[in-house]
Motif scaffolding. Structure first.
Motif, PDB file in Angstrom:
ATOM      1  N   PHE A   1     103.003  41.336 -66.882  1.00  0.00           N
ATOM      2  CA  PHE A   1     101.970  40.616 -66.134  1.00  0.00           C
ATOM      3  C   PHE A   1     100.600  40.827 -66.774  1.00  0.00           C
ATOM      4  N   ALA A   2     100.379  42.017 -67.351  1.00  0.00           N
ATOM      5  CA  ALA A   2      99.108  42.291 -68.024  1.00  0.00           C
ATOM      6  C   ALA A   2      99.008  41.494 -69.325  1.00  0.00           C
ATOM      7  N   GLN A   3     100.128  41.385 -70.042  1.00  0.00           N
ATOM      8  CA  GLN A   3     100.134  40.576 -71.257  1.00  0.00           C
ATOM      9  C   GLN A   3      99.890  39.107 -70.923  1.00  0.00           C
ATOM     10  N   ASP A   4     100.491  38.631 -69.828  1.00  0.00           N
ATOM     11  CA  ASP A   4     100.247  37.254 -69.382  1.00  0.00           C
ATOM     12  C   ASP A   4      98.773  37.043 -69.061  1.00  0.00           C
ATOM     13  N   LEU A   5      98.174  38.020 -68.390  1.00  0.00           N
ATOM     14  CA  LEU A   5      96.764  37.907 -68.014  1.00  0.00           C
ATOM     15  C   LEU A   5      95.876  37.856 -69.259  1.00  0.00           C
ATOM     16  N   MET A   6      96.158  38.734 -70.226  1.00  0.00           N
ATOM     17  CA  MET A   6      95.331  38.774 -71.430  1.00  0.00           C
ATOM     18  C   MET A   6      95.451  37.493 -72.244  1.00  0.00           C
ATOM     19  N   THR A   7      96.669  37.027 -72.449  1.00  0.00           N
ATOM     20  CA  THR A   7      96.844  35.802 -73.243  1.00  0.00           C
ATOM     21  C   THR A   7      96.272  34.599 -72.506  1.00  0.00           C
ATOM     22  N   GLY A   8      96.434  34.574 -71.191  1.00  0.00           N
ATOM     23  CA  GLY A   8      95.870  33.471 -70.416  1.00  0.00           C
ATOM     24  C   GLY A   8      94.357  33.440 -70.506  1.00  0.00           C
ATOM     25  N   THR A   9      93.741  34.618 -70.483  1.00  0.00           N
ATOM     26  CA  THR A   9      92.281  34.693 -70.596  1.00  0.00           C
ATOM     27  C   THR A   9      91.815  34.174 -71.949  1.00  0.00           C
ATOM     28  N   VAL A  10      92.520  34.580 -73.015  1.00  0.00           N
ATOM     29  CA  VAL A  10      92.169  34.103 -74.355  1.00  0.00           C
ATOM     30  C   VAL A  10      92.249  32.578 -74.412  1.00  0.00           C
ATOM     31  N   GLN A  11      93.311  32.017 -73.863  1.00  0.00           N
ATOM     32  CA  GLN A  11      93.466  30.570 -73.896  1.00  0.00           C
ATOM     33  C   GLN A  11      92.386  29.881 -73.064  1.00  0.00           C
ATOM     34  N   GLN A  12      92.027  30.463 -71.932  1.00  0.00           N
ATOM     35  CA  GLN A  12      90.964  29.886 -71.105  1.00  0.00           C
ATOM     36  C   GLN A  12      89.616  29.910 -71.816  1.00  0.00           C
ATOM     37  N   LEU A  13      89.421  30.925 -72.677  1.00  0.00           N
ATOM     38  CA  LEU A  13      88.167  31.045 -73.414  1.00  0.00           C
ATOM     39  C   LEU A  13      88.160  30.226 -74.709  1.00  0.00           C
ATOM     40  N   GLY A  14      89.217  29.463 -74.908  1.00  0.00           N
ATOM     41  CA  GLY A  14      89.248  28.560 -76.054  1.00  0.00           C
ATOM     42  C   GLY A  14      89.960  29.089 -77.273  1.00  0.00           C
ATOM     43  N   GLY A  15      90.592  30.259 -77.169  1.00  0.00           N
ATOM     44  CA  GLY A  15      91.318  30.803 -78.305  1.00  0.00           C
ATOM     45  C   GLY A  15      92.577  30.012 -78.602  1.00  0.00           C
ATOM     46  N   ASP A  16      92.856  29.806 -79.877  1.00  0.00           N
ATOM     47  CA  ASP A  16      94.066  29.108 -80.327  1.00  0.00           C
ATOM     48  C   ASP A  16      95.189  30.137 -80.371  1.00  0.00           C
ATOM     49  N   MET A  17      96.020  30.185 -79.317  1.00  0.00           N
ATOM     50  CA  MET A  17      97.046  31.223 -79.220  1.00  0.00           C
ATOM     51  C   MET A  17      98.382  30.627 -78.788  1.00  0.00           C
ATOM     52  N   LYS A  18      99.405  30.858 -79.610  1.00  0.00           N
ATOM     53  CA  LYS A  18     100.778  30.446 -79.302  1.00  0.00           C
ATOM     54  C   LYS A  18     101.516  31.647 -78.725  1.00  0.00           C
ATOM     55  N   VAL A  19     102.072  31.515 -77.534  1.00  0.00           N
ATOM     56  CA  VAL A  19     102.709  32.627 -76.837  1.00  0.00           C
ATOM     57  C   VAL A  19     104.221  32.443 -76.805  1.00  0.00           C
ATOM     58  N   GLU A  20     104.944  33.492 -77.167  1.00  0.00           N
ATOM     59  CA  GLU A  20     106.394  33.522 -77.021  1.00  0.00           C
ATOM     60  C   GLU A  20     106.778  34.778 -76.243  1.00  0.00           C
ATOM     61  N   ARG A  21     108.014  34.806 -75.757  1.00  0.00           N
ATOM     62  CA  ARG A  21     108.457  35.906 -74.909  1.00  0.00           C
ATOM     63  C   ARG A  21     109.812  36.425 -75.397  1.00  0.00           C
ATOM     64  N   ILE A  22     110.053  37.697 -75.127  1.00  0.00           N
ATOM     65  CA  ILE A  22     111.361  38.297 -75.404  1.00  0.00           C
ATOM     66  C   ILE A  22     111.646  39.343 -74.336  1.00  0.00           C
ATOM     67  N   LYS A  23     112.888  39.432 -73.941  1.00  0.00           N
ATOM     68  CA  LYS A  23     113.287  40.443 -72.963  1.00  0.00           C
ATOM     69  C   LYS A  23     113.477  41.759 -73.717  1.00  0.00           C
ATOM     70  N   SER A  24     112.401  42.511 -73.814  1.00  0.00           N
ATOM     71  CA  SER A  24     112.376  43.701 -74.656  1.00  0.00           C
ATOM     72  C   SER A  24     111.405  44.712 -74.083  1.00  0.00           C
ATOM     73  N   GLY A  25     111.581  45.958 -74.509  1.00  0.00           N
ATOM     74  CA  GLY A  25     110.611  46.992 -74.216  1.00  0.00           C
ATOM     75  C   GLY A  25     109.437  46.897 -75.173  1.00  0.00           C
ATOM     76  N   HIS A  26     108.664  47.991 -75.273  1.00  0.00           N
ATOM     77  CA  HIS A  26     107.391  47.977 -75.976  1.00  0.00           C
ATOM     78  C   HIS A  26     107.530  48.010 -77.505  1.00  0.00           C
ATOM     79  N   SER A  27     108.726  48.207 -78.008  1.00  0.00           N
ATOM     80  CA  SER A  27     108.935  48.288 -79.464  1.00  0.00           C
ATOM     81  C   SER A  27     110.010  47.303 -79.888  1.00  0.00           C
ATOM     82  N   PRO A  28     109.722  46.010 -79.830  1.00  0.00           N
ATOM     83  CA  PRO A  28     110.764  44.998 -80.060  1.00  0.00           C
ATOM     84  C   PRO A  28     111.340  45.007 -81.468  1.00  0.00           C
ATOM     85  N   TRP A  29     110.565  45.482 -82.456  1.00  0.00           N
ATOM     86  CA  TRP A  29     111.092  45.519 -83.828  1.00  0.00           C
ATOM     87  C   TRP A  29     112.201  46.564 -83.965  1.00  0.00           C
TER      88      TRP A  29
END
Length: 250
Positions: free
Chosen positions: A201-229
């Motif tokens: 939810f915090a990642q959603d909030l941060m990316t949403g804020t960037v997009q609202q402020l005009g940032g060019d940001m492509k968002v993708e999701r994965i069902k993963s913990g904090h170290s997806p690599w």
């Protein structure tokens, strides 16, 4: 067209050793990879009081990657998103071309990383509520729970990677960010839905804020913990390669 150089940025408490597998896979796919330890990690005798040394280290690495005109993809993880946002102003390819310079950062691929506006610290983003899973002692901070970083790995691997973690300078968590390069440099962001360190939810909030402020940001999701690599290596390598410009299937 040659492939962009890739700069990997480890997060808080983490070092290039944690990212060896990701780097190796990208090299096998034909990329030149740069990954250096940030000064705020493991600097027990002289921890940085602010972001200056980390930003300088990032800029030195990016300058090396650009060399005589290479394109560059910067991939920050977790806390180092603040360093990328603060340190990449002026290094974007469009910004450099406007000054008659060749090459530059074509994109920043934030991997479950912090995104904050200029003048905001990590502690500001946390509303000055330190999570239960890390604590400060003097000028250093220490994590306490491997599950926070590696909850979707087998326990033995959790312990192995957690043992590789080092101290992290407390001053860099209190220091205000000095830039918001996502306003100028196109970005990708990978939201990790089972993340215990930075909840989705915090990642959603941060990316949403960037997009609202005009940032060019492509968002993708994965069902993963904090170290997806580590837990989803194939997907993560594919994601980075696509962020670098390859036309690959998701």
């Amino acid at each position: 067209m040659s492939k962009p150089q890739i700069v990997l940025l480890p997060g808080a408490w983490h070092t290039p050793a944690h990212l060896v597998g990701l780097g190796k896979s990208l090299e096998e796919a034909g990329y030149t990879v740069h990954c250096n330890q940030l000064p705020s990690v493991g600097s027990d005798d002289n921890p940085p009081p602010d972001l200056t040394r980390d930003i300088a280290a990032l800029q030195e690495t990016v300058t090396t990657a650009i060399a005589d005109g290479n394109d560059v993809l910067v991939v920050p993880h977790s806390w180092s998103g603040i360093i990328a946002s603060s340190g990449l102003h002026g290094y974007g390819k469009k910004e450099r071309e406007a000054k008659g310079e060749k090459g530059g950062v074509i994109r920043t691929a934030y991997m479950c990383a912090f995104l904050v506006p200029e003048g905001v610290s990590l502690l500001d983003a946390l509303q000055h509520q330190i999570p239960e899973w890390w604590y400060p002692k003097g000028d250093l901070t220490y994590p306490t729970d491997p599950k926070i970083f590696y909850n979707d790995l087998p326990e033995a691997e959790q312990q192995m990677y957690f043992a590789m973690c080092k101290t992290h300078a407390y001053g860099t968590k209190k220091a205000k960010s000095t830039g918001a390069s996502w306003k100028d440099i196109p970005s990708w962001y990978l939201i990790t839905e089972d993340d215990l360190a930075i909840p989705a939810f915090a990642q959603d909030l941060m990316t949403g804020t960037v997009q609202q402020l005009g940032g060019d940001m492509k968002v993708e999701r994965i069902k993963s913990g904090h170290s997806p690599w580590l837990s989803h290596p194939d997907f993560t390598v594919n994601w980075v390669r696509r962020a670098a410009g390859e036309d690959l299937e998701i």
